[in-house]
Design an enzyme around this catalytic site. Sequence first.
Site, short mmCIF file in Angstrom:
data_model
loop_
_atom_site.label_atom_id
_atom_site.label_comp_id
_atom_site.label_asym_id
_atom_site.label_seq_id
_atom_site.Cartn_x
_atom_site.Cartn_y
_atom_site.Cartn_z
N HIS A 1 0.83 -1.16 0.00
CA HIS A 1 0.07 0.04 0.00
C HIS A 1 0.92 1.37 -0.04
CE1 HIS A 1 -3.61 -2.41 2.00
NE2 HIS A 1 -3.21 -2.74 0.83
C1 LIG Z 1 0.18 -7.63 -4.97
C2 LIG Z 1 -0.82 -6.51 -4.43
C3 LIG Z 1 -1.85 -6.86 -3.75
C4 LIG Z 1 -2.61 -5.88 -3.31
N1 LIG Z 1 -3.94 -6.23 -2.82
C5 LIG Z 1 -4.78 -5.11 -2.47
C6 LIG Z 1 -6.04 -5.44 -1.95
O1 LIG Z 1 -6.34 -6.82 -1.96
N2 LIG Z 1 -6.95 -4.50 -1.81
C7 LIG Z 1 -6.71 -3.28 -2.14
O2 LIG Z 1 -7.58 -2.33 -1.74
N3 LIG Z 1 -5.49 -2.94 -2.41
C8 LIG Z 1 -4.45 -3.93 -2.54
N4 LIG Z 1 -3.15 -3.51 -3.17
C9 LIG Z 1 -2.97 -2.06 -3.58
C10 LIG Z 1 -3.94 -1.56 -4.45
O3 LIG Z 1 -3.93 -2.42 -5.69
C11 LIG Z 1 -3.06 -0.03 -4.93
O4 LIG Z 1 -2.90 0.79 -4.03
C12 LIG Z 1 -3.66 0.82 -6.02
O5 LIG Z 1 -4.00 -0.29 -7.09
C13 LIG Z 1 -2.87 1.73 -6.53
O6 LIG Z 1 -3.32 2.56 -7.55
P1 LIG Z 1 -2.78 3.51 -8.46
O7 LIG Z 1 -3.71 3.93 -9.51
O8 LIG Z 1 -2.03 4.28 -7.52
O9 LIG Z 1 -1.36 2.83 -9.14
P2 LIG Z 1 -1.19 1.32 -10.23
O10 LIG Z 1 -2.76 0.63 -10.13
O11 LIG Z 1 -0.17 0.76 -9.75
O12 LIG Z 1 -1.30 2.26 -11.45
C14 LIG Z 1 -0.01 2.84 -12.03
C15 LIG Z 1 -0.05 2.13 -13.40
O13 LIG Z 1 0.74 3.07 -14.04
C16 LIG Z 1 1.71 2.27 -15.02
N5 LIG Z 1 3.00 3.07 -15.10
C17 LIG Z 1 3.79 3.19 -14.22
N6 LIG Z 1 4.75 3.85 -14.83
C18 LIG Z 1 4.51 4.16 -15.97
C19 LIG Z 1 5.29 4.91 -17.14
N7 LIG Z 1 6.52 5.45 -16.91
N8 LIG Z 1 4.64 5.03 -18.35
C20 LIG Z 1 3.55 4.37 -18.49
N9 LIG Z 1 2.83 3.70 -17.42
C21 LIG Z 1 3.34 3.77 -16.20
C22 LIG Z 1 1.72 1.07 -14.45
O14 LIG Z 1 2.12 0.04 -15.09
C23 LIG Z 1 0.54 0.81 -13.76
O15 LIG Z 1 -0.41 0.39 -14.69
C24 LIG Z 1 -2.49 -4.57 -3.61
C25 LIG Z 1 -1.37 -4.18 -4.50
C26 LIG Z 1 -0.50 -5.17 -4.91
C27 LIG Z 1 0.74 -4.85 -5.51
#
Ligand SMILES: Cc1cc2nc3c(=O)[nH]c(=O)nc-3n(C[C@H](O)[C@H](O)[C@H](O)COP(=O)(O)OP(=O)(O)OC[C@H]3O[C@@H](n4cnc5c(N)ncnc54)[C@H](O)[C@@H]3O)c2cc1C
Length: 597
Positions: A534
């Site tokens: 997280h």
């Molecule tokens: C293994 C795991 C288990 C988890 N379990 C849970 C759960 O059960 N329940 C829950 O609520 N949360 C869970 N989480 C946490 C939750 O999924 C994340 O907090 C949330 O998805 C974050 O969202 P975000 O949009 O900030 O980032 P992300 O969803 O990580 O999205 C970022 C995106 O940007 C892309 N990206 C990064 N850099 C670049 C670049 N330079 N160019 C183009 N694209 C790029 C990445 O590839 C990714 O697709 C878990 C996370 C993980 C990794």
Amino acid sequence: MEKLVTVIGVGLLAYVYLSYTKDSVDTALSPSNINTTYDYIIVGAGSSGSVLASRLSEDPENDVILLEAGGSDETNPNIYKPGGAPMLMKSAEDWEYYTVPQKHACYAMKEQRSYWPRGRVLGGSSSLNWMVYVRGNRHDYDGWAAEGCDGWSYKDVLPYFIKSENLLIDEFKSSKYRGNGGPLPVTRPNITPIHKMYLDAGKDLGFDVIDCNGEDQIGFCWMQATIKQGERWSAYRSFIKPHLDRSNLHVVPNTFTTKVIIKDKKAIGVECIRNGKKVKIFARKEVILSAGAVNSPQILMLSGIGPRKHLEELGIRVLADLPVGENLQDHVMIPSLYRINTTGPLTVAMMASTWNSKQYEYFRSGPWTATALEGMAFVYKDLSKKKDSGKNSDIQLHTFSAHMAIPIARDFFPVHYKEAVKDTLFTETDAIETIMFSPTLLHPKSRGTIRLRTTDPFDYPDIDPHYLEDEEDVNMAIAGMRFIEELVGTNTFKSIGIDVNSPSPFHKLCSKHEFRSDKFWECYVRHFTLTVYHPTTTCRMGGKDDPTAVVDPQLRVKGISGLRVVDASVMRNVPAGNTNAPSIMVGEKAADMIRKG
Ligand SMILES: Cc1cc2nc3c(=O)[nH]c(=O)nc-3n(C[C@H](O)[C@H](O)[C@H](O)COP(=O)(O)OP(=O)(O)OC[C@H]3O[C@@H](n4cnc5c(N)ncnc54)[C@H](O)[C@@H]3O)c2cc1C
């Protein structure tokens, strides 16, 4: 003959080249010719970015491009299969980060590094996560507002949680806190007979069984998950897939953004690598980074936005001196294994069974339809308080109904344990089964950093969460272990043979201390410091004069126009719970703010 060899050779080369370009670009999604200019460029198709792109492209007058470094979410069958979640770790869809060695924690891990999976695929981490649906505590958001994030109080954000949700749990459908009309399905998947025991044990301790996403978070609750009809529903699948036919939405995977193009303190576009070439795409209105709590700060710093001293050391021209990459907060949980005298938890054999695989394949039922995370609780350190007492919860309980302490499970759950530690943990040969209770520290005081190692965008940044650096975190972790002692001492868990005084293989690592003493638990929590995945708050939101803030409450990067960050990195503080639903809420609210102008 020579001609024939040449023709075959050229043909082969062409085949290899075409196969490569076909693999590296999902032609079904990428328009063959992307435009050079869009109204909105969104970088990252994860939890927040998918929601944002979906909502912004609801207005036909906006044209939106969603750029994603990873590829399709359909190539790896473990993405849609909930029980496949552990297998996604270290897969091609995982960025697979490791923290720097931790001084105060992670003693059981190789080089004292914590392994951080992050999704590199359409859907981002919502395509890799364990699908738990938790919104956080009302006091989280009231706290954000009190610290200068105007418009982010619980009253303000609740409508956005409701807007996203398609609640499929009959019992809570009439709750005014829950939503029925949104794209994100939420169900209650339970697959083992153990799940009810978590709630019974909570009742034994005097807690109510509640909806942890309802009015009051304190108590014990059923697991709720973004799973429908036995399949994962990532943010991408829920919010983007149904709208791929929108002519004003271009979804472009396999495209790695390396920097934001900034002219006269205004973001005008991005540079990316696509099909092995450098490409520039320009924005008429805004560039929005939704690359997550590791990559959004990385891209900002590569673009000249970050702490002056750090950027100057790397020779990067500073365009805005902001605390990018500071204030990293992450949840840690401490796995605590107990023997039971009954069958019921998931086993490796169940997951390996052809019968169960076929059951999933043909009927979307059986052990593969959920993860072993089945019960949950939110409590105060002071366990005598059984309801919301006007303060945020302190500890979350994750339970894991899976029998894992056996040699065959040694590499099933990639935690980065030292081999010698694995030798101790995965050695049992008798027929007992086990379950796992993991208390989670909801409000860590320790603060970490994301820093560039070099100016090369392909080099992973240094991640240093400073786990357990602050003594208060250690004390809270010990309080978490005391909570587990109370829980496993209930009649419910005694009835399946749990003995709080009987050490498990995990406990052996700290056997030099008196079992269950404070010193013992301190040693234990410093060894088994597991991330809950997280990371947040590395581009923290705050008021105009807040020196810790990177973005304002409209999520605009301070000092640079036309640039926002919309993902988990903008959270003021990590919320009390899992961070997927809050990241989706951030996407919803940002879209609304942008659309309202
Ligand atoms: C293994 C795991 C288990 C988890 N379990 C849970 C759960 O059960 N329940 C829950 O609520 N949360 C869970 N989480 C946490 C939750 O999924 C994340 O907090 C949330 O998805 C974050 O969202 P975000 O949009 O900030 O980032 P992300 O969803 O990580 O999205 C970022 C995106 O940007 C892309 N990206 C990064 N850099 C670049 C670049 N330079 N160019 C183009 N694209 C790029 C990445 O590839 C990714 O697709 C878990 C996370 C993980 C990794």
